[in-house]
Design a protein around this motif. Structure first.
Motif, PDB file in Angstrom:
ATOM      1  N   SER A 186      -1.026  -3.668  -1.292  1.00 17.43           N
ATOM      2  CA  SER A 186      -1.403  -2.755  -0.210  1.00 17.43           C
ATOM      3  C   SER A 186      -1.084  -1.296  -0.543  1.00 17.43           C
ATOM      4  O   SER A 186      -1.334  -0.405   0.263  1.00 17.43           O
ATOM      5  CB  SER A 186      -0.661  -3.145   1.068  1.00 17.43           C
ATOM      6  N   ILE A 187      -0.504  -1.048  -1.752  1.00 15.32           N
ATOM      7  CA  ILE A 187       0.023   0.288  -2.060  1.00 15.32           C
ATOM      8  C   ILE A 187      -0.977   1.414  -1.788  1.00 15.32           C
ATOM      9  O   ILE A 187      -0.677   2.384  -1.096  1.00 15.32           O
ATOM     10  CB  ILE A 187       0.518   0.359  -3.530  1.00 15.32           C
ATOM     11  N   THR A 188      -2.182   1.290  -2.333  1.00 14.39           N
ATOM     12  CA  THR A 188      -3.164   2.377  -2.195  1.00 14.39           C
ATOM     13  C   THR A 188      -3.420   2.687  -0.729  1.00 14.39           C
ATOM     14  O   THR A 188      -3.419   3.856  -0.314  1.00 14.39           O
ATOM     15  CB  THR A 188      -4.484   1.999  -2.896  1.00 14.39           C
ATOM     16  N   ARG A 189      -3.608   1.636   0.068  1.00 13.21           N
ATOM     17  CA  ARG A 189      -3.940   1.869   1.481  1.00 13.21           C
ATOM     18  C   ARG A 189      -2.739   2.382   2.275  1.00 13.21           C
ATOM     19  O   ARG A 189      -2.889   3.232   3.145  1.00 13.21           O
ATOM     20  CB  ARG A 189      -4.519   0.593   2.098  1.00 13.21           C
ATOM     21  N   VAL A 190      -1.541   1.875   1.949  1.00  8.84           N
ATOM     22  CA  VAL A 190      -0.359   2.384   2.647  1.00  8.84           C
ATOM     23  C   VAL A 190      -0.133   3.860   2.279  1.00  8.84           C
ATOM     24  O   VAL A 190       0.273   4.671   3.122  1.00  8.84           O
ATOM     25  CB  VAL A 190       0.899   1.532   2.349  1.00  8.84           C
ATOM     26  N   LEU A 191      -0.451   4.221   1.028  1.00 10.77           N
ATOM     27  CA  LEU A 191      -0.328   5.629   0.626  1.00 10.77           C
ATOM     28  C   LEU A 191      -1.254   6.524   1.449  1.00 10.77           C
ATOM     29  O   LEU A 191      -0.898   7.639   1.809  1.00 10.77           O
ATOM     30  CB  LEU A 191      -0.641   5.795  -0.863  1.00 10.77           C
ATOM     31  N   ASN A 192      -2.461   6.031   1.766  1.00 13.57           N
ATOM     32  CA  ASN A 192      -3.375   6.805   2.623  1.00 13.57           C
ATOM     33  C   ASN A 192      -2.701   7.132   3.957  1.00 13.57           C
ATOM     34  O   ASN A 192      -2.807   8.239   4.467  1.00 13.57           O
ATOM     35  CB  ASN A 192      -4.671   6.033   2.893  1.00 13.57           C
ATOM     36  N   ILE A 193      -2.002   6.137   4.500  1.00 11.70           N
ATOM     37  CA  ILE A 193      -1.284   6.353   5.757  1.00 11.70           C
ATOM     38  C   ILE A 193      -0.133   7.341   5.541  1.00 11.70           C
ATOM     39  O   ILE A 193       0.098   8.250   6.346  1.00 11.70           O
ATOM     40  CB  ILE A 193      -0.712   5.008   6.309  1.00 11.70           C
ATOM     41  N   MET A 194       0.584   7.193   4.420  1.00 11.26           N
ATOM     42  CA  MET A 194       1.722   8.083   4.163  1.00 11.26           C
ATOM     43  C   MET A 194       1.276   9.544   4.031  1.00 11.26           C
ATOM     44  O   MET A 194       1.911  10.449   4.570  1.00 11.26           O
ATOM     45  CB  MET A 194       2.481   7.632   2.909  1.00 11.26           C
ATOM     46  N   TRP A 195       0.182   9.792   3.285  1.00  9.61           N
ATOM     47  CA  TRP A 195      -0.314  11.176   3.169  1.00  9.61           C
ATOM     48  C   TRP A 195      -0.685  11.717   4.554  1.00  9.61           C
ATOM     49  O   TRP A 195      -0.470  12.890   4.856  1.00  9.61           O
ATOM     50  CB  TRP A 195      -1.538  11.281   2.265  1.00  9.61           C
ATOM     51  N   SER A 196      -1.256  10.824   5.390  1.00 11.38           N
ATOM     52  CA  SER A 196      -1.676  11.264   6.723  1.00 11.38           C
ATOM     53  C   SER A 196      -0.468  11.592   7.596  1.00 11.38           C
ATOM     54  O   SER A 196      -0.477  12.571   8.348  1.00 11.38           O
ATOM     55  CB  SER A 196      -2.503  10.182   7.416  1.00 11.38           C
ATOM     56  N   LEU A 197       0.571  10.758   7.488  1.00 11.68           N
ATOM     57  CA  LEU A 197       1.790  11.026   8.255  1.00 11.68           C
ATOM     58  C   LEU A 197       2.403  12.353   7.812  1.00 11.68           C
ATOM     59  O   LEU A 197       2.868  13.146   8.632  1.00 11.68           O
ATOM     60  CB  LEU A 197       2.808   9.892   8.077  1.00 11.68           C
ATOM     61  N   ARG A 198       2.371  12.596   6.500  1.00  7.02           N
ATOM     62  CA  ARG A 198       2.916  13.853   5.993  1.00  7.02           C
ATOM     63  C   ARG A 198       2.102  15.040   6.530  1.00  7.02           C
ATOM     64  O   ARG A 198       2.669  16.079   6.880  1.00  7.02           O
ATOM     65  CB  ARG A 198       2.912  13.843   4.458  1.00  7.02           C
ATOM     66  N   ALA A 199       0.784  14.874   6.594  1.00 13.27           N
ATOM     67  CA  ALA A 199      -0.060  15.949   7.137  1.00 13.27           C
ATOM     68  C   ALA A 199       0.296  16.195   8.607  1.00 13.27           C
ATOM     69  O   ALA A 199       0.380  17.347   9.052  1.00 13.27           O
ATOM     70  CB  ALA A 199      -1.536  15.586   6.994  1.00 13.27           C
ATOM     71  N   LEU A 200       0.553  15.117   9.359  1.00 17.61           N
ATOM     72  CA  LEU A 200       0.948  15.273  10.764  1.00 17.61           C
ATOM     73  C   LEU A 200       2.255  16.048  10.871  1.00 17.61           C
ATOM     74  O   LEU A 200       2.419  16.934  11.709  1.00 17.61           O
ATOM     75  CB  LEU A 200       1.126  13.904  11.434  1.00 17.61           C
ATOM     76  N   GLU A 201       3.194  15.694   9.992  1.00 18.07           N
ATOM     77  CA  GLU A 201       4.497  16.361  10.027  1.00 18.07           C
ATOM     78  C   GLU A 201       4.340  17.858   9.753  1.00 18.07           C
ATOM     79  O   GLU A 201       4.994  18.699  10.376  1.00 18.07           O
ATOM     80  CB  GLU A 201       5.420  15.692   8.991  1.00 18.07           C
TER      81      GLU A 201
END
Lengths: 244, 244
Positions: A186-201
């Motif tokens: 799931s790494i690639t897809r979880v990374l998509n979420i992580m980049w998005s969370l970072r953008a929110l922050e």
């Protein structure tokens, strides 16, 4: 200290110009807000069409920054504003830079949503995305509201919420990492979420910056690098001064 | 168009003030550059002490931003500059915002270096870190040089290098993801490298912004959202105008 009413100016035209940049800032803020909310929804609903719309819409935020910036430079050159008016024009030039970057972050989230639309939804992270997204969206709304009404209390609330968001972000990141280790596919897809969370922050950081310009506008103090305690202290002093 | 010499001012003191903000910008730029280079070295050498030094040093960059910003506001209020002088003061207020954020990104890299000092070095990513780091460090140096000498050619080179860095960054990220999938035990440490690479990419963006202010300063045009082709076109026009 009355910054909102500009009736003391000899030139009625100058009042109109100052009101104009405030109005245009609100419009740009409204657009940035819609971009952020649409990007979050596109991510949560895995809605590629909405995501593409956000990416295409980013240029509008950019061109508003350029045109408001030109307005501000024109006012500085022609009107040579002093005191509160000068602070207002400078605060607007700063706030539009943050709004432009908020637009960039919204487009980044939308691009991650497009990637997830291609690869399939991420197995985790949507609860965090929705939760932090709601906080950040509220911070942005409130910071613009605080700017429009020069409301110190609302500005302070935004600065305080940013601390909460930073904590929630750290917790969410740790959870995502744990999940990736458990399920490497799931790494690639979880990374998509992580980049998005970072953008929110980061959007939260920019909203906090805007809230701090409000404090600068109202109090003439530079609190960008001050701690919350210092800001609270300054607000206390301000209230004491006004002899409440 | 001669922006560097301010001998046309009646007030000699005004010339000194304009030179001062340029000097202070250079000093702040030099400090930001050292922070970035030290952060990259701390990361590559897994040098926790140097990393801590970078994190501790960030407040100096922040306080320089505040003091230069105050100088600029004072000049705007007192001198009411026009034309090229006004553009110079505005470009400085913008550039210091980018330098402050470059300082933040350097501190982020240093924090990742501290984490790797604790958890052990990452198994991959140092070649990419060094390579992209060299590019970005050069971009920052050149953008400050272009600002100090108002050199359009150097500014254009920085804008072009940013495209190369963006490509190298994307390639490096894909490699890191592939490696994480192959060796899930390394995920946390590879993520430290990935966050650092992203910080480098953002430093490159800020250096590009500074280079674009140089174009704005020299040409009075707003090219922040223009394509390289448009910038090249504008430079061509400028050279035609000067009747070379």
């Amino acid at each position: 200290m009355d910054i909102t009413s500009h009736t003391h100016h000899i030139s009625q035209q100058f009042n109109i110009e100052l009101d104009d940049i405030k109005t245009h800032l609100s419009e740009m803020g409204g657009l940035a807000e819609r971009q952020v909310n649409d990007a979050i929804m596109a991510m949560i609903d895995v809605d590629v069409e909405k995501a593409e719309q956000v990416v295409r819409g980013d240029h509008k935020v950019n061109s508003m920054e350029v045109s408001i910036d030109e307005e501000c430079v024109r006012i500085l050159a022609k009107r040579q504003p002093a005191a509160g008016d000068l602070r207002l024009v400078i605060a607007v030039t700063k706030a539009i830079t943050d709004l432009e970057r908020i637009g960039d972050e919204a487009a980044k989230i939308a691009r991650q949503a497009m990637a997830l639309g291609r690869d399939g939804a991420a197995p985790r992270g949507y609860v965090e995305m929705r939760h932090i997204g709601e906080h950040v969206s509220r911070m942005l709304h409130d910071s613009l509201d605080a700017f429009a009404r020069l409301d110190l209390d609302v500005a302070l609330k935004v600065v305080q919420t940013d601390r909460t968001v930073d904590l929630e972000y750290s917790t969410a990141m740790r959870e995502m990492i744990t999940y990736m280790i458990e399920d490497p596919r799931s790494i690639t897809r979880v990374l998509n979420i992580m980049w998005s969370l970072r953008a929110l922050e980061r959007i939260g950081d920019h909203a906090r910056n805007i809230a701090q310009y409000v404090v600068y506008l109202v109090m003439g103090a530079d609190v960008r690098h001050g701690s919350i305690e210092e800001i609270e202290e300054q607000i206390q002093l301000e209230q004491d001064d006004s002899g409440a």
